[in-house]
Write a protein that holds these residues in place. Structure first.
Motif, PDB file in Angstrom:
ATOM      1  N   SER A  75       0.885  -1.205  -0.044  1.00 55.83           N
ATOM      2  CA  SER A  75      -0.145   0.137  -0.004  1.00 55.83           C
ATOM      3  C   SER A  75       1.090   1.160  -0.018  1.00 55.83           C
ATOM      4  O   SER A  75       0.642   2.354  -0.712  1.00 55.83           O
ATOM      5  CB  SER A  75      -0.848   0.071   1.172  1.00 55.83           C
ATOM      6  OG  SER A  75      -1.318   1.185   1.412  1.00 55.83           O
ATOM      7  N   SER A 110      -9.218   2.729  -2.919  1.00 54.91           N
ATOM      8  CA  SER A 110      -8.904   1.193  -3.235  1.00 54.91           C
ATOM      9  C   SER A 110      -8.369   0.570  -2.259  1.00 54.91           C
ATOM     10  O   SER A 110      -8.619  -0.518  -1.862  1.00 54.91           O
ATOM     11  CB  SER A 110      -8.485   1.232  -4.473  1.00 54.91           C
ATOM     12  OG  SER A 110      -9.157   1.558  -5.526  1.00 54.91           O
ATOM     13  N   LEU A 111      -7.124   1.230  -1.765  1.00 52.05           N
ATOM     14  CA  LEU A 111      -6.518   0.519  -0.592  1.00 52.05           C
ATOM     15  C   LEU A 111      -7.242   0.464   0.762  1.00 52.05           C
ATOM     16  O   LEU A 111      -6.917  -0.600   1.354  1.00 52.05           O
ATOM     17  CB  LEU A 111      -4.975   1.335  -0.267  1.00 52.05           C
ATOM     18  CG  LEU A 111      -3.868   1.406  -1.732  1.00 52.05           C
ATOM     19  CD1 LEU A 111      -2.828   2.399  -1.455  1.00 52.05           C
ATOM     20  CD2 LEU A 111      -3.449  -0.098  -1.974  1.00 52.05           C
ATOM     21  N   LEU A 143      -9.082  -2.702   0.675  1.00 53.23           N
ATOM     22  CA  LEU A 143      -8.557  -3.955   0.249  1.00 53.23           C
ATOM     23  C   LEU A 143      -8.616  -5.058   1.468  1.00 53.23           C
ATOM     24  O   LEU A 143      -8.743  -6.006   1.269  1.00 53.23           O
ATOM     25  CB  LEU A 143      -6.948  -3.507   0.019  1.00 53.23           C
ATOM     26  CG  LEU A 143      -6.041  -4.793  -0.199  1.00 53.23           C
ATOM     27  CD1 LEU A 143      -6.405  -5.525  -1.556  1.00 53.23           C
ATOM     28  CD2 LEU A 143      -4.549  -4.119  -0.446  1.00 53.23           C
ATOM     29  N   GLN A 144      -8.396  -4.564   2.741  1.00 53.07           N
ATOM     30  CA  GLN A 144      -8.573  -5.481   3.644  1.00 53.07           C
ATOM     31  C   GLN A 144      -9.872  -6.336   3.732  1.00 53.07           C
ATOM     32  O   GLN A 144      -9.872  -7.712   3.940  1.00 53.07           O
ATOM     33  CB  GLN A 144      -8.298  -4.928   5.117  1.00 53.07           C
ATOM     34  CG  GLN A 144      -8.033  -6.021   6.167  1.00 53.07           C
ATOM     35  CD  GLN A 144      -6.860  -6.629   6.002  1.00 53.07           C
ATOM     36  OE1 GLN A 144      -5.941  -6.254   5.892  1.00 53.07           O
ATOM     37  NE2 GLN A 144      -7.263  -7.939   6.094  1.00 53.07           N
ATOM     38  N   LEU A 191     -14.416  -7.927  -5.305  1.00 55.64           N
ATOM     39  CA  LEU A 191     -13.454  -6.421  -5.203  1.00 55.64           C
ATOM     40  C   LEU A 191     -14.082  -5.343  -4.915  1.00 55.64           C
ATOM     41  O   LEU A 191     -13.745  -4.483  -5.244  1.00 55.64           O
ATOM     42  CB  LEU A 191     -12.481  -6.544  -6.286  1.00 55.64           C
ATOM     43  CG  LEU A 191     -11.515  -7.727  -6.430  1.00 55.64           C
ATOM     44  CD1 LEU A 191     -10.820  -7.875  -7.951  1.00 55.64           C
ATOM     45  CD2 LEU A 191     -10.568  -7.915  -5.510  1.00 55.64           C
ATOM     46  N   ILE A 227     -12.877  -1.548  -4.594  1.00 51.80           N
ATOM     47  CA  ILE A 227     -11.534  -1.273  -5.455  1.00 51.80           C
ATOM     48  C   ILE A 227     -11.941  -0.996  -6.816  1.00 51.80           C
ATOM     49  O   ILE A 227     -12.516  -1.458  -7.454  1.00 51.80           O
ATOM     50  CB  ILE A 227     -10.814  -2.438  -5.236  1.00 51.80           C
ATOM     51  CG1 ILE A 227     -10.434  -2.713  -3.947  1.00 51.80           C
ATOM     52  CG2 ILE A 227      -9.455  -2.401  -5.879  1.00 51.80           C
ATOM     53  CD1 ILE A 227      -9.759  -4.298  -3.641  1.00 51.80           C
ATOM     54  N   ARG A 284      -7.588  -2.805  -9.644  1.00 53.45           N
ATOM     55  CA  ARG A 284      -7.999  -4.218  -9.312  1.00 53.45           C
ATOM     56  C   ARG A 284      -6.532  -4.991  -9.554  1.00 53.45           C
ATOM     57  O   ARG A 284      -6.388  -6.088  -8.877  1.00 53.45           O
ATOM     58  CB  ARG A 284      -9.140  -4.794  -9.854  1.00 53.45           C
ATOM     59  CG  ARG A 284     -10.164  -4.064  -9.278  1.00 53.45           C
ATOM     60  CD  ARG A 284     -11.603  -4.539  -9.752  1.00 53.45           C
ATOM     61  NE  ARG A 284     -12.627  -3.921  -9.064  1.00 53.45           N
ATOM     62  CZ  ARG A 284     -13.973  -4.244  -8.946  1.00 53.45           C
ATOM     63  NH1 ARG A 284     -14.545  -5.230  -9.655  1.00 53.45           N
ATOM     64  NH2 ARG A 284     -14.878  -3.392  -8.433  1.00 53.45           N
ATOM     65  N   VAL A 312      -3.723  -4.767  -6.981  1.00 52.03           N
ATOM     66  CA  VAL A 312      -3.827  -5.293  -5.684  1.00 52.03           C
ATOM     67  C   VAL A 312      -4.132  -6.590  -5.335  1.00 52.03           C
ATOM     68  O   VAL A 312      -3.798  -7.147  -4.443  1.00 52.03           O
ATOM     69  CB  VAL A 312      -4.927  -4.261  -4.725  1.00 52.03           C
ATOM     70  CG1 VAL A 312      -4.771  -2.753  -4.893  1.00 52.03           C
ATOM     71  CG2 VAL A 312      -6.489  -4.461  -5.478  1.00 52.03           C
ATOM     72  N   ILE A 335      -3.718  -9.813  -2.380  1.00 48.94           N
ATOM     73  CA  ILE A 335      -4.678 -10.638  -1.878  1.00 48.94           C
ATOM     74  C   ILE A 335      -4.270 -12.246  -1.994  1.00 48.94           C
ATOM     75  O   ILE A 335      -4.280 -12.775  -1.281  1.00 48.94           O
ATOM     76  CB  ILE A 335      -6.094 -10.457  -2.486  1.00 48.94           C
ATOM     77  CG1 ILE A 335      -6.688  -8.925  -2.606  1.00 48.94           C
ATOM     78  CG2 ILE A 335      -7.057 -11.353  -2.294  1.00 48.94           C
ATOM     79  CD1 ILE A 335      -7.758  -8.553  -3.328  1.00 48.94           C
TER      80      ILE A 335
END
Lengths: 333, 333
Positions: free
Chosen positions: A140, A165-166, A169-170, A286, A289, A294, A297, A301
Motif C-alpha cells: 500500500s 481502493s487501498l 483492500l482488507q 473486489l 476497489i 484491481r 492489488v 490478496i
C-alpha cells in the motif's frame, strides 16, 4: 497539485520534499521478500508514467553501479526490519551519488531508516502476529509513493481512487480467505508431500509468485521451487510438466491476464488438476476497489491468502513456518 | 564518430540508420533463451551509458504496454529462428508506437526480420551442428549494438577494443573447454542422477545461468531448476541447501564477483563440494580480451562450455538433448 490527506503521513512528507521535476529515473532496490514488492511497483509505474525505472537486488545495484544513477534518481528501498545490510549499503551508495532516497521499513530507528533521506513506515503482520489492515502494508505504501510520483511529474492524478481502493483492500482480503479456504483444504495434503512446487504468474502478480517461491516454499518449508513467468513457461520450463508436478498459478486481472490464462490451459491439458492450484481473481469480491487498480492489488490478496495455505502445509509436514531455519538469522554469513 | 569496419555489417547498417540523439530508452525484448542474452546486454549498457533500459519477455512487453514506449525508444529483439510469435508481435507493437526496432535472428527472411526496421544476423551452432566463431554469435552482435549505441550517444567510444575482444573470444572458449573438461567428467555422473539442480550467478553472468536453467536443465533434461541470483540466494533460497543439493555456480570477473564469491563460501560451508560445480573465470586464459570486457564475455564462455557438460549428463541419463521434448515444437499450444 495536492495529494489526498488520507495518504500515509510518511509518504506525504517524502513526496512533499521531492523536487519532482528533477526526477528522471526511479530505482526500486531491496532483497528477497522486500524485493518482491518492487516488481508490482514498477508495473504500476510503467502503466502510468513515462518515467524509466529499474528493479535491482541491493547488492547487485551497488556492485553494478549503473551509470545513470545520480542527482536525477529517486531510489526507493525497502527492508522490513531495516537491518538488511545490503539494502542499507545501497541507500548509502545512492546518497553518495546524489540521488534522493526513500526507505520503507517497519522500524523508524533502524539502519536503513537512518541511511535514507526520507522514511516511510509500514506494518507487517508476520513479524508481530497481530493482524494489520492492508492499507498499512508495504504494498500500500509503495503504491502511494508510485502514484504520488506519477501525479507530481505531470501524469494523471489518480491518488484519490488509489487510496480509496487501498482502504477497501482488507475487506477484500478477508472475503478472499473464505473463498480460497476450501481450495486450500483440498490441495494442502497433496502439496505437503511435494519436493518441488512451482509458482507461475505475470504482470503485477509476478512479485507475489517470486516471494511465495523463495521466502515461503524454499526458505520456510525447504521445498524446491522457481517463480516461472507465465509466458517464459512456454520457452523451456513447461517441459518439466507431467501429471505429477505441482504448480501454483496466479491468475490476476491486470493487462497480462491472457498470459496466465494460456499457462492455465496448458497446465490443465498436460498436468493433473489435483496438482495445479489456481488462484483466480475472477473468484474475488473486489467491492470498493476501483477497476483500474484491481489488477494491482490482487497480488497482495493472493499472497496474503497463500499464507494460510503455507501454514496448512507446514502443519502437515510438521515443519515450523517461522522457526524452522537452518541458516537465516541463526548463524553469521 | 565512426564505428570499426570490423563490426558486423548488419550492426553497422542498423546503427548507421539510427538517429541516436533521439533515443532515450532501450527495450531488450525476447523469450526464453533469447531473453537470456538481454540481461548481459543491459548490464553492459548500465555500465557504460546513462541511458535507461528494460528487459522484458516479449508477451509481457506487449501486455504491459509501458507508457514510456514511443518514438524515443530503441527496441532490440531476438529470436534465433525468427519465428517466435510473441517476439514478432512485440516488434509490430513497438513499431506501431513509433519506436525503432532492430531484430536479431539467424533467418533474414523470417517473420521477426520482416517485422523489424533493421535486421542483424547471427550464427548459432546448436541449430546446424556446425561450429561457429563466437564473434558471429548473438552475444557478440548484441554487444556490438550496445557499445555502438553508447558511442553514438556521446559515451566513450570503446568499439575498437570491444570488437578486438570479441574476435579473441573463440580461442578463449576453445581453451576453456580443455580447462573445464576434467571438472565435467568428474561432476557429470553425480549430476546426471539429480532431480533438482540450481544455477547461481550475478551481474553479466545471470543470463547464462537463467538460460542453462530453463533451456537446458528444464527443457532438454526435465531436471527441476531455478537460476538463483547470487545475493538473493541469502534471502530465502539458501535454506534448501544441504549436503545432497546440487548447484552450478558461475564465478565471473565483472564488478559483481564478490556476490558470487560469498555464495561460493556459503555453498561450500554447508553443501557438499561433490555437488557444487564452480565455473571460475580466474581459471580461464582470456588472452587477447581487453580487461574491461572480460567480465562481459566470460558468461558466453561459461555457457558454451556448459553445453559439453549438458551433453555428458544427457548421455548418462539416456535422455536426448535436442530431440527429447514432450511439447516444444511437437504439439501446438
Amino acid at each position: 497539485m495536492t495529494l489526498p490527506s488520507t495518504f500515509d503521513k510518511g509518504v506525504l512528507a517524502a513526496l512533499g520534499a521531492l523536487d519532482a521535476s528533477a526526477i528522471h529515473h526511479v530505482f526500486f532496490v531491496a532483497c528477497g521478500g522486500s524485493l518482491s514488492i518492487m516488481h508490482p511497483a514498477k508495473f504500476l509505474l510503467d502503466q502510468h508514467a513515462a518515467i524509466a525505472s529499474d528493479v535491482y537486488n541491493a547488492a547487485e545495484f551497488v556492485a553494478r553501479a549503473p551509470k545513470l544513477l545520480g542527482p536525477g534518481s529517486l531510489v526507493i528501498l525497502c527492508s522490513m526490519t531495516g537491518t538488511t545490510k545490503e539494502t542499507t549499503a545501497a541507500a548509502e551508495f545512492a546518497r553518495s551519488k546524489g540521488a534522493t532516497t526513500i526507505g520503507l521499513t517497519v522500524e523508524p530507528g533502524s539502519p536503513l531508516a537512518n541511511a535514507c533521506d526520507h522514511v516511510v513506515g509500514f506494518e507487517a503482520p508476520y513479524t508481530t502476529g497481530v493482524p494489520i489492515d492492508a492499507v498499512n502494508s508495504n504494498y500500500s505504501r509503495i503504491y502511494q509513493l508510485v502514484m504520488g510520483v506519477v501525479a507530481l511529474t505531470g501524469g494523471e492524478n489518480l491518488t484519490e481512487p488509489l487510496i480509496e481502493s487501498l482502504a477497501a483492500l482488507q475487506a477484500a482480503i478477508d472475503k478472499a480467505q473464505l473463498v480460497f479456504a476450501p481450495l486450500f483444504d483440498d490441495y494442502a495434503p497433496r502439496f505437503a508431500k511435494e519436493n518441488v512446487v512451482y509458482t507461475v504468474a505475470s504482470g503485477a502478480s509476478y512479485g507475489a509468485a517470486y516471494s511465495f517461491s523463495i521466502c515461503v516454499l524454499m526458505e520456510m518449508q525447504w521445498i524446491n521451487s522457481q517463480a516461472i513467468h507465465a509466458n517464459e513457461f512456454f520457452h523451456g520450463p513447461f517441459e518439466v510438466l507431467d501429471k505429477d508436478r505441482a504448480f501454483i498459478l496466479m491468475k490476476g486481472c491486470d493487462s497480462t491476464r491472457a498470459l496466465e490464462d494460456r499457462a492455465d490451459t496448458f497446465l490443465h491439458r498436460f498436468g493433473s488438476a489435483q496438482k495445479i492450484l489456481v488462484l483466480d481473481a475472477e473468484k474475488l469480491d473486489l467491492d470498493g476497489i476501483y477497476p483500474q487498480f484491481r489488477g494491482n492489488v490482487v497480488p497482495l490478496i493472493f499472497f496474503d491468502t497463500l499464507w494460510r495455505f503455507a501454514y496448512k502445509i507446514a502443519e502437515l509436514r510438521k515443519h515450523e513456518m517461522l522457526e524452522a531455519r537452518r541458516y537465516m538469522k541463526k548463524i553469521s554469513y
